[in-house]
Design an enzyme around this catalytic site. Structure first.
Site, PDB file in Angstrom:
ATOM      1  N   HIS A 175       0.782  -1.225   0.000  1.00 46.36           N
ATOM      2  CA  HIS A 175       0.000   0.000   0.000  1.00 46.36           C
ATOM      3  C   HIS A 175       0.821   1.285   0.000  1.00 46.36           C
ATOM      4  O   HIS A 175       0.264   2.373  -0.047  1.00 46.36           O
ATOM      5  CB  HIS A 175      -0.886  -0.044   1.243  1.00 46.36           C
ATOM      6  N   THR A 183      -4.931  11.065  -0.085  1.00 43.68           N
ATOM      7  CA  THR A 183      -6.201  11.129   0.637  1.00 43.68           C
ATOM      8  C   THR A 183      -6.137  12.172   1.745  1.00 43.68           C
ATOM      9  O   THR A 183      -5.066  12.620   2.138  1.00 43.68           O
ATOM     10  CB  THR A 183      -6.566   9.776   1.292  1.00 43.68           C
ATOM     11  N   TYR A 204     -12.565   7.022  11.405  1.00 43.34           N
ATOM     12  CA  TYR A 204     -11.757   7.541  10.288  1.00 43.34           C
ATOM     13  C   TYR A 204     -12.336   7.042   8.961  1.00 43.34           C
ATOM     14  O   TYR A 204     -12.722   5.880   8.841  1.00 43.34           O
ATOM     15  CB  TYR A 204     -10.310   7.055  10.425  1.00 43.34           C
TER      16      TYR A 204
END
Length: 865
Positions: A382, A526, A513
């Site tokens: 990621h 993001t 979140y």
């Protein structure tokens, strides 16, 4: 075969420091960076290039559209200090007691008067000449994460089954997915992949250049990212054993047909099964990629001890592969087991030996996982890519498998790609160049150090898997259509469900979140949506109190409106989290430059996230376990004596409160996915991935045994109860359901001519058993957030891809990783692909099914006739 070597990448800090400043300037070639400039840049390409699916007879595609607008995208803005502080306080207020909040207010006031303005000025100066003010800091938070990446950083996607059941077996499905994945690779490399867009606005496509041939490389001082941009081979894992073969030529054209790849995979599976699984498990080196990063770094040193050795070459081949294909021998039956298999593999011990699929993985790279029954998924590293990017990859791959099958039935069926590789079966094999299409098995030299390390790594991995549990909900009763017909944003509606279900179980509000995509900006990733607000807190208390239905729904509507407004703000990069985290990192950098060992008012310091943000947890809060080194990376060490006082904002308890995520959520998906998820980001929290489809909602929840199934049951009960309340309040019918046929719609409009006496007999029956009436204006309200709280999207070659889950970093590769050398492989001579031919594919009676599926994914693909 020409010798190929994988060079160790240079440090990410050095790579980013030497990045060309041209792309980060406000003006490029006389063109100003702005959303308008980016949109105009994309519009300069013909419609055939922007929409290959709509112009599938396109002999003259124009390369370059993928990254054409990159130098026109606006830079990520740095919010105003006062604005971020105000939003920070608003996010904390519903989570704190009055006394706690008062303390935080004083801390903010002190920060604005003292350290804040100076840090803001330093951040602005730091950002000059850089592509993105948060980029370096965000990479540091990922690459200096020492714990195992499995269950902590890597998310997963579970694909829907192939709509043609006869193709849902392992080898056929895997070969089909590989061919489609390679077509995607080709489109990216030739820059023919249409850019992602939202309402016509192109998004940053930088991450796509870092999706393939990339590896996370652990070192003693944190991880680095390396990439081989010319990679031509894939690595296949079966029973923990490694195989590889080339699949592309130097022009990134495919050199094997689907049938050729199927033959290779069949031979690999047969060869891997020759060794008893318990014996194979003892040499399954993929387990080492699940170790603590420093431990794994030391073990890689053992593998690379002798340059040019067998182990070193084998490791280079794995690192530089386009991606990893994992062929599992199991068939998970339940949704929870499937999700676990895609996220971390299964753990099963027989006679003291691990024989689960957890040994059949390599977590430092992009992985496509296919079970024995054809169930397939994706697990991805990621650091450099967000879920929104991998969702596009998964969607296009899934769509292409359907369209290729459709073309075996009707040669005029459309293609997803602007151009296609020449048919390998019709090419001269000599034109492929220096390639190896016969699969080779990697034979590792299992020295005692590796054998011992592998055994310990497996037991720790088994512990980690056992410490987590998974539960899924595939809610079939309604989805986006019903929610929007009631006048709500689908994402906000589901977010309120998470809070209400949790409050119903525990009676308190906790930190939630959700990521919002910021790819409207150059190298954007993001921003954190703080889903808990005063309005949402009021709603959950009203919902669980003895209040009339009208009061509950009114509170829900206000909470959803607030969430939608927050989401839009974050999508404009105006949220407080990334900004505050950057200020925190600037403060640490200043301390480091002054030569201080560390700065803390209570003896702690770190720049890493408070939890593995990779799957979208917090903005990256400090934990009290590590310090900043002179090189700017992080190394674990005992706290040093206090040297400097910490700014009041970061010393306040509210900072820890907001960065301890209990409900880490992410909305990412479309009809190509069955589930999406990740591990919990804190020991007492939940990791919640969800997909909102037209008529259903899919949720995958994980936790460290916090009654995950009970929480999922609470969510289901809430969804049913809130529908009941909405129906009670609905004064007139529910005809705004978008799944109704046009004939039904016409029938329900009040201006339809009065029916004859016979045709008016009987009572109209609707899905809820009530008489049907005309829709109200409120019924047809569309979602007003465009999915900005996730990456929900239609499958499209130029998708209005909505927003994203997951964290916020963008990646600049370290030194290119060149292809590997040819080590002393054990070749499998069973397969020789010299004259590839297209395999005869049985068509069965699936044409209508295929057309229906494609029409659902791409409504404009087929004419209405």
């Amino acid at each position: 075969m020409t010798a190929r070597t994988f060079t160790q990448p240079s440090s990410l800090n050095g790579t980013l420091a030497t990045q060309t400043l041209t792309m980060s300037s406000a003006e490029v070639n006389g063109s100003i960076r702005s959303e308008t400039s980016a949109k105009e840049s994309q519009a300069s390409f013909p419609s055939e290039a922007r929409d290959p699916l709509g112009h599938h007879k396109n002999p003259e595609s124009r390369p370059g559209i993928t990254f054409a607008h990159q130098d026109k995208l606006p830079k990520l803005p740095i919010p105003e200090l006062e604005s971020s502080c105000k939003k920070y306080l608003a996010a904390l207020k519903p989570l704190q007691s009055p006394k706690e909040h008062n303390d935080t207010v004083h801390a903010i006031q002190d920060f604005i008067k003292s350290d804040g303005p100076a840090l803001q000025d330093k951040l602005k100066k730091y950002a000059n000449g850089k592509a993105n003010y948060i980029e370096q800091f965000w990479y540091d938070s990922y690459l200096n994460f020492d714990n195992p990446v499995v269950l902590n950083l890597n998310p997963f996607f579970l694909l829907e089954d192939d709509p043609t059941p006869a193709r849902n077996n392992q080898v056929t499905r895997a070969a089909s997915l590989v061919v489609s994945a390679l077509s995607f690779v080709r489109a990216v490399r030739r820059e023919e992949l249409p850019p992602d867009t939202v309402r016509g606005q192109p998004l940053c496509m930088y991450q796509y250049s870092r999706l393939f041939g990339t590896a996370r490389i652990p070192t003693e001082n944190g991880c680095q990212i390396g990439q081989d941009p010319t990679s031509k081979h894939i690595v296949v894992l079966s029973h923990g054993q490694f195989y590889w073969f080339d699949v592309l030529d130097d022009n990134s054209d495919l050199i094997m047909t689907e049938r050729d790849i199927s033959l290779n995979l069949s031979v690999i599976v047969d060869d891997a099964s020759q060794i008893p699984i318990r014996d194979a498990a003892k040499g399954a080196l993929g387990v080492l990629s699940t170790e603590n990063r420093k431990v794994w770094s030391g073990l890689r040193d053992v593998l690379h001890r002798e340059e040019g050795s067998n182990n070193s070459d084998c490791l280079n081949i794995v690192d530089s592969a386009l991606f990893i294909l994992c062929l599992d021998y199991t068939e998970p039956q339940t949704g929870a087991d499937l999700c676990m298999n895609m996220l971390c593999g299964s753990s099963k011990v027989e006679q003291g030996v691990q024989v689960g699929t957890c040994t059949n993985r390599w977590y430092d790279k992009l992985q496509i996982i296919v079970c024995k029954n054809g169930s397939a998924g994706i697990n991805f590293e990621h650091t450099g890519v967000d879920g929104h990017t991998v969702l596009r990859f998964a969607s296009d791959v899934y769509t292409d498998t359907i369209l290729r099958f459709a073309r075996t039935i009707n040669g005029n069926a459309p293609s997803l790609w602007a151009s296609a590789s020449p048919d390998p079966a019709k090419r001269d094999p000599d034109s492929f160049g220096d390639v190896q299409t016969t699969p080779h098995k990697l034979e590792w030299d299992m020295v005692p150090e590796l054998s011992t390390a592998l055994r310990f790594a497996e037991t720790r991995l088994a512990d980690l898997i056992q410490q987590n549990e998974f539960a899924t909900l595939e809610f079939p009763h309604y989805g986006k259509n019903f929610i929007t017909s009631m006048g709500f944003s689908p994402d906000a509606f589901v977010q309120m469900a998470f809070q209400a279900a949790y409050y119903g179980l525990y009676g308190r509000m906790e930190c939630v979140y959700e990521p919002a995509m910021t790819k409207f900006f150059y190298h954007g990733r993001t921003e954190a949506i703080r889903a808990v607000s005063e309005e949402s807190a009021e709603f959950v208390k009203t919902f669980w109190g003895e209040n009339p239905a009208a009061a509950k729904i009114d509170a829900l509507r206000k909470a959803c409106q607030k969430h939608t407004a927050t989401t839009k703000d974050c999508a404009k990069a105006q949220g407080p989290d990334r900004h505050m985290y950057a200020l925190y990192c600037i403060w640490q950098r200043a301390i480091d430059e002054d030569g201080a060992e560390m700065a803390s008012s209570d003896g702690w310091d770190s720049t890493r996230p408070s939890s593995p943000e990779a799957v979208n947890s917090t903005m990256g809060s400090p934990k009290r376990s590590s310090m900043l080194s002179e090189a700017g990376s992080i190394s674990s060490s005992p706290p040093a004596p206090v040297q400097h006082s910490m700014p009041a904002l970061f010393a306040d308890a509210g900072w820890d409160k907001l960065n301890n995520t209990i409900l880490s959520t992410s909305n990412c998906g479309n009809p190509s996915l069955r589930q999406f998820g990740f591990g919990p980001t804190s020991g007492d929290g939940f990791g919640i991935g969800y997909i909102i489809k037209d008529g259903s909602i899919s949720i995958c929840a994980s936790s460290k045994h916090r009654q995950t199934s009970r929480y999922i049951d609470a969510l289901e009960s809430y969804f049913l109860e809130i529908r009941k309340l909405l129906r009670q309040l609905k004064r007139r019918g529910t005809s705004a359901d978008k799944t109704l046929s046009r004939a039904r719609e016409a029938e329900e409009h009040h201006h339809r001519p009065k029916a004859s006496r016979v045709k008016s007999r009987g009572r109209m029956v609707t899905s809820d058993g009530k008489q049907q009436h005309a829709p109200t204006e409120e019924d047809s309200v569309e979602s007003d957030d465009d999915g900005l709280g996730g990456c929900r999207t239609s499958l499209s070659p130029r998708p209005s891809l909505n927003v994203e889950p997951v964290a916020n970093i963008t990646l600049r590769p370290a030194a290119p990783l060149t292809p590997p050398q040819s080590p002393p492989f054990k070749p499998l001579t069973t397969v020789h692909v010299s004259s590839p031919r297209r395999p005869p594919i049985k068509t069965f009676k699936t044409r209508k099914c295929t057309r229906a599926v494609v029409r659902r994914l791409y409504p404009n693909t087929f004419s209405s006739s």
